[in-house]
Design a protein around this motif. Structure first.
Motif, PDB file in Angstrom:
ATOM      1  N   ALA A   1       3.530  -1.965  18.564  1.00 14.45           N
ATOM      2  CA  ALA A   1       2.624  -1.875  17.401  1.00 14.45           C
ATOM      3  C   ALA A   1       3.257  -1.333  16.126  1.00 14.45           C
ATOM      4  CB  ALA A   1       1.354  -1.082  17.755  1.00 14.45           C
ATOM      5  N   ASN A   2       4.570  -1.043  16.164  1.00 16.40           N
ATOM      6  CA  ASN A   2       5.186  -0.486  14.944  1.00 16.40           C
ATOM      7  C   ASN A   2       5.153  -1.448  13.764  1.00 16.40           C
ATOM      8  OD1 ASN A   2       6.154   1.326  17.064  1.00 16.40           O
ATOM      9  ND2 ASN A   2       7.418   2.191  15.421  1.00 16.40           N
ATOM     10  N   HIS A   3       5.492  -2.710  14.007  1.00 12.65           N
ATOM     11  CA  HIS A   3       5.588  -3.633  12.869  1.00 12.65           C
ATOM     12  C   HIS A   3       4.248  -3.774  12.147  1.00 12.65           C
ATOM     13  CE1 HIS A   3       6.922  -6.845  10.290  1.00 12.65           C
ATOM     14  NE2 HIS A   3       5.877  -7.559  10.652  1.00 12.65           N
ATOM     15  N   GLY A   4       3.214  -4.071  12.911  1.00  8.72           N
ATOM     16  CA  GLY A   4       1.899  -4.264  12.302  1.00  8.72           C
ATOM     17  C   GLY A   4       1.434  -3.041  11.534  1.00  8.72           C
ATOM     18  N   ILE A   5       1.679  -1.873  12.103  1.00 14.63           N
ATOM     19  CA  ILE A   5       1.223  -0.644  11.436  1.00 14.63           C
ATOM     20  C   ILE A   5       2.073  -0.347  10.200  1.00 14.63           C
ATOM     21  CG2 ILE A   5       0.928   1.858  11.728  1.00 14.63           C
ATOM     22  CD1 ILE A   5      -1.259   0.074  13.028  1.00 14.63           C
ATOM     23  N   ALA A   6       3.370  -0.661  10.254  1.00 14.29           N
ATOM     24  CA  ALA A   6       4.231  -0.461   9.077  1.00 14.29           C
ATOM     25  C   ALA A   6       3.712  -1.301   7.905  1.00 14.29           C
ATOM     26  CB  ALA A   6       5.676  -0.831   9.406  1.00 14.29           C
ATOM     27  N   ILE A   7       3.361  -2.545   8.199  1.00 12.67           N
ATOM     28  CA  ILE A   7       2.850  -3.450   7.155  1.00 12.67           C
ATOM     29  C   ILE A   7       1.497  -2.938   6.647  1.00 12.67           C
ATOM     30  CG2 ILE A   7       1.970  -5.775   6.696  1.00 12.67           C
ATOM     31  CD1 ILE A   7       4.884  -5.935   7.140  1.00 12.67           C
ATOM     32  N   MET A   8       0.647  -2.602   7.610  1.00  7.24           N
ATOM     33  CA  MET A   8      -0.710  -2.192   7.277  1.00  7.24           C
ATOM     34  C   MET A   8      -0.716  -0.909   6.451  1.00  7.24           C
ATOM     35  SD  MET A   8      -3.276  -3.929   7.948  1.00  7.24           S
ATOM     36  CE  MET A   8      -5.040  -3.771   7.706  1.00  7.24           C
ATOM     37  N   SER A   9       0.192  -0.001   6.784  1.00 12.53           N
ATOM     38  CA  SER A   9       0.198   1.284   6.078  1.00 12.53           C
ATOM     39  C   SER A   9       0.566   1.078   4.605  1.00 12.53           C
ATOM     40  CB  SER A   9       1.141   2.278   6.758  1.00 12.53           C
ATOM     41  OG  SER A   9       2.461   1.797   6.745  1.00 12.53           O
ATOM     42  N   VAL A  10       1.441   0.100   4.332  1.00 13.80           N
ATOM     43  CA  VAL A  10       1.770  -0.199   2.933  1.00 13.80           C
ATOM     44  C   VAL A  10       0.559  -0.804   2.240  1.00 13.80           C
ATOM     45  CG1 VAL A  10       3.262  -1.477   1.367  1.00 13.80           C
ATOM     46  CG2 VAL A  10       4.157  -0.685   3.547  1.00 13.80           C
ATOM     47  N   ARG A  11      -0.068  -1.770   2.912  1.00 18.62           N
ATOM     48  CA  ARG A  11      -1.192  -2.454   2.277  1.00 18.62           C
ATOM     49  C   ARG A  11      -2.347  -1.507   1.984  1.00 18.62           C
ATOM     50  NH1 ARG A  11      -2.092  -7.669   5.831  1.00 18.62           N
ATOM     51  NH2 ARG A  11       0.013  -8.491   5.838  1.00 18.62           N
ATOM     52  N   GLU A  12      -2.555  -0.571   2.906  1.00 20.24           N
ATOM     53  CA  GLU A  12      -3.703   0.324   2.761  1.00 20.24           C
ATOM     54  C   GLU A  12      -3.332   1.614   2.026  1.00 20.24           C
ATOM     55  OE1 GLU A  12      -6.904  -0.394   4.116  1.00 20.24           O
ATOM     56  OE2 GLU A  12      -6.067  -2.398   4.435  1.00 20.24           O
ATOM     57  N   GLY A  13      -2.052   1.735   1.671  1.00 19.03           N
ATOM     58  CA  GLY A  13      -1.615   2.933   0.965  1.00 19.03           C
ATOM     59  C   GLY A  13      -1.698   4.192   1.816  1.00 19.03           C
ATOM     60  N   LEU A  14      -1.512   4.032   3.136  1.00 16.18           N
ATOM     61  CA  LEU A  14      -1.566   5.198   4.023  1.00 16.18           C
ATOM     62  C   LEU A  14      -0.246   5.952   3.989  1.00 16.18           C
ATOM     63  CD1 LEU A  14      -3.230   3.686   7.220  1.00 16.18           C
ATOM     64  CD2 LEU A  14      -4.318   4.837   5.277  1.00 16.18           C
ATOM     65  N   GLU A  15      -0.314   7.262   4.077  1.00 15.88           N
ATOM     66  CA  GLU A  15       0.920   8.041   4.169  1.00 15.88           C
ATOM     67  C   GLU A  15       0.902   8.885   5.430  1.00 15.88           C
ATOM     68  OE1 GLU A  15       2.252  10.097   0.756  1.00 15.88           O
ATOM     69  OE2 GLU A  15       1.975   8.346  -0.551  1.00 15.88           O
ATOM     70  N   PHE A  16       2.052   8.951   6.087  1.00 12.83           N
ATOM     71  CA  PHE A  16       2.169   9.725   7.313  1.00 12.83           C
ATOM     72  C   PHE A  16       3.263  10.772   7.128  1.00 12.83           C
ATOM     73  CE2 PHE A  16       0.919   5.374   8.302  1.00 12.83           C
ATOM     74  CZ  PHE A  16      -0.301   5.595   8.913  1.00 12.83           C
ATOM     75  N   GLU A  17       3.290  11.726   8.041  1.00 14.98           N
ATOM     76  CA  GLU A  17       4.322  12.773   7.946  1.00 14.98           C
ATOM     77  C   GLU A  17       5.703  12.165   7.887  1.00 14.98           C
ATOM     78  OE1 GLU A  17       4.168  16.091  10.679  1.00 14.98           O
ATOM     79  OE2 GLU A  17       1.985  16.142  10.448  1.00 14.98           O
ATOM     80  N   THR A  18       6.017  11.309   8.862  1.00 14.23           N
ATOM     81  CA  THR A  18       7.250  10.519   8.753  1.00 14.23           C
ATOM     82  C   THR A  18       6.815   9.068   8.652  1.00 14.23           C
ATOM     83  OG1 THR A  18       7.362  10.533  11.155  1.00 14.23           O
ATOM     84  CG2 THR A  18       8.828  12.040   9.983  1.00 14.23           C
ATOM     85  N   GLU A  19       7.536   8.308   7.857  1.00 12.98           N
ATOM     86  CA  GLU A  19       7.161   6.922   7.595  1.00 12.98           C
ATOM     87  C   GLU A  19       7.225   6.107   8.894  1.00 12.98           C
ATOM     88  OE1 GLU A  19       8.137   3.966   3.861  1.00 12.98           O
ATOM     89  OE2 GLU A  19       9.803   4.899   4.916  1.00 12.98           O
ATOM     90  N   ILE A  20       6.222   5.252   9.119  1.00 10.97           N
ATOM     91  CA  ILE A  20       6.256   4.352  10.270  1.00 10.97           C
ATOM     92  C   ILE A  20       7.029   3.102   9.863  1.00 10.97           C
ATOM     93  CG2 ILE A  20       4.863   2.897  11.795  1.00 10.97           C
ATOM     94  CD1 ILE A  20       2.681   5.022  11.637  1.00 10.97           C
TER      95      ILE A  20
END
Lengths: 349, 349
Positions: A186-205
């Motif tokens: 699930a890393n790829h989908g979440i990496a893309i999604m986090s950019v689209r949704e402007g999500l920020e995490f402690e360490t970048e996915i």
């Protein structure tokens, strides 16, 4: 962005900074674009002939696979569309038990694309092709008007020669076979999604995009016909691939949620976004269904590769509920895993 | 539109009439789309395996070629994007002296495309593949949001085996060689342009899109190393291709305008639109540069084929003005033929 590579491959001096319709004309501007450094960058003895077709030498049985890449955004955490386009087709060939050899590369560019972006994508293509040991041997460039495309779409079509020991076929699956997933999902989908949704995490996915031909071909070399199936769960994710196999082969599949590797942060992001990691796209993961007797050894051999560090046996083929995948959840319940019904994340690859 | 074929291949009963993003998800909807008749229509023993990659048997030296098609409009007088996508790659392989064998087929569809249009394109693909004797062995379908594509883009990548008698290379060109064009030029570009500009003519101008592998391979069979070069003047037209050859090989080319076949109506349309037929795209024409001694015979053999009815010797390689193409006009003047500088007709193929 491929910042690392750019240091070694600076963009050539050009008298244009954006791609125009004329660059797709087949005339002087097309030549100017290709001769600006594209051919030099991707140079190999076959591509250098610059013919409309490439001349190849192939021995033995051959596999062919095609994929178009329309991922949005084109640059994402952990990769870009260029790298994805190489790895995606390399992996499709590897899943056939083939040694990837040659790729074609076709661009559909929206007019106005920055040459700097195009160049970064090309540099990334070059690096990915080198890592995977494949040659780009022929290509095509089309340009469409603004608003008729989206920056850049890439098609790669690949040819590989089947590994002589490969005996891969869904029909070889039998009860007692074990299912192994090569890495965290699930890393790829979440990496893309986090950019689209402007999500920020402690360490970048980061996307997991990578070429899998090396670990795959080593498994075939070492276990030959013990390896029954290989499949990369890209669009639709792990759940869809397993549901497909169960349905097509009319076999029962049992998997256990606790054995499926998912990074904690990715799990958290999935919860936040209301997504099930089972259906989120991967670009650097494969599943293999192997003879039960070799499953542990397969897993250990995979873990030697950085790209397969989290390899895990996640389930087995059972003589029950034929045509269905059943997952045992972390808290003990059992439910059916169906195919992804519609589009969970559009333009993920 | 492929009305003729549609009578034999009616669109299957479906519960959707437009393509949606979900059809590109890789999940249930993608399967539904492909199983709705796509696989049945294009069926062959290799495609039927429905694996991510196709398994092929190839013997001898192999050629590979790729092309993306973004033609606008997708249906035009004399053809459509589906037929064009098959013929285009078949012809690129033929120009390499290869016998076209296998094609991959990758769609990038804009959401909202009518299923009826998609079906018509598929039927046209099937018919064109049958005529050319090639098999579609693997494919891919991506869907992008409305306004991020333009109805449908198609990539085809082809593989063929080099004809054992083919000795085609620009380096074989020598002074005294004759240049032959296989049919009237500029029809495709003008057919597209007339639709875009809403022009009407007494009889409709049709695209020349067709597969050229049969006449090309017969020439190779009969004349072997007498055939030095083959090239299809698509984007950029006849003028650009000849200018390219002259420049790359540092040879002089003389052509005579009166010997270049152009239909009267096409000529008229070119004048009306301010276009030079030399730079208008073709999709069913090739040029060949052959040993001077066989030129007449080559021409006669070509004329046997309907698609080459107007074959004509249009010029020769001369020991003068190296790197340049000089055309003698109908009224006797001489001028240099340069490559098409920019984009004359965008999205012609």
């Amino acid at each position: 962005m491929s910042v690392k590579m750019n240091l070694n491959c600076p963009i050539p001096q050009l008298d244009f900074d954006r791609i125009t319709l004329g660059h797709g004309s087949g005339g002087v501007l097309t030549h100017k674009l290709l001769d600006s450094g594209v051919f030099d960058l991707l140079s190999n003895e076959i591509l250098d002939k610059k013919h409309d077709g490439a001349f190849l030498n192939l021995e033995g049985e051959v596999a062919m696979s095609t994929d178009s890449f329309v991922v949005n955004p084109v640059f994402f955490p952990g990769g870009d569309i260029g790298e994805l386009a190489i790895n995606g087709t390399v992996n499709d060939l590897a899943m056939c038990g083939a040694i990837p050899k040659y790729l074609s590369l076709a661009f559909i560019i929206e007019e106005g694309l920055l040459m700097q972006d195009f160049w970064n994508i090309l540099v990334s293509i070059k690096a990915a092709a080198e890592r995977a040991g494949v040659k780009v041997v022929t290509g095509d460039t089309k340009v469409v008007e603004r608003g008729k495309g989206d920056q850049i779409f890439i098609n790669t079509t690949g040819i590989g020669t089947i590994h002589p020991k490969a005996k891969i076929s869904d029909t070889h699956i039998k009860t007692g076979d074990k299912i192994i997933v090569s890495n965290s999902i699930a890393n790829h989908g979440i990496a893309i999604m986090s950019v689209r949704e402007g999500l920020e995490f402690e360490t970048e996915i980061l996307s997991d995009t990578c070429a899998l031909n090396e670990p795959v071909l080593q498994l075939i070399e070492n276990f030959a016909d013990g390896i029954h199936v290989m499949r990369d769960p890209t669009r639709g994710g792990l759940g869809t691939v397993l549901a497909e196999i169960a349905k097509d082969q009319k076999i029962g599949i049992d998997i256990a949620q606790t054995t499926i590797p998912v990074e904690e942060q990715v799990n958290g992001a999935c919860e936040l976004l209301g997504l099930d990691p089972l259906y989120v796209a991967n670009e650097g993961v494969f599943i293999t269904i192997v003879d039960g007797s070799i499953a542990n050894e397969v897993c250990e051999q995979l873990k030697v590769f950085d790209t397969c560090a989290k390899a895990s046996i996640i389930g087995e083929i059972v003589d029950d509920h034929k045509g269905q995948v059943i997952i045992q959840s972390a808290i003990g319940g059992r439910r059916v895993v169906n195919m992804l019904p519609g589009e969970q994340l559009p333009r993920i690859c």
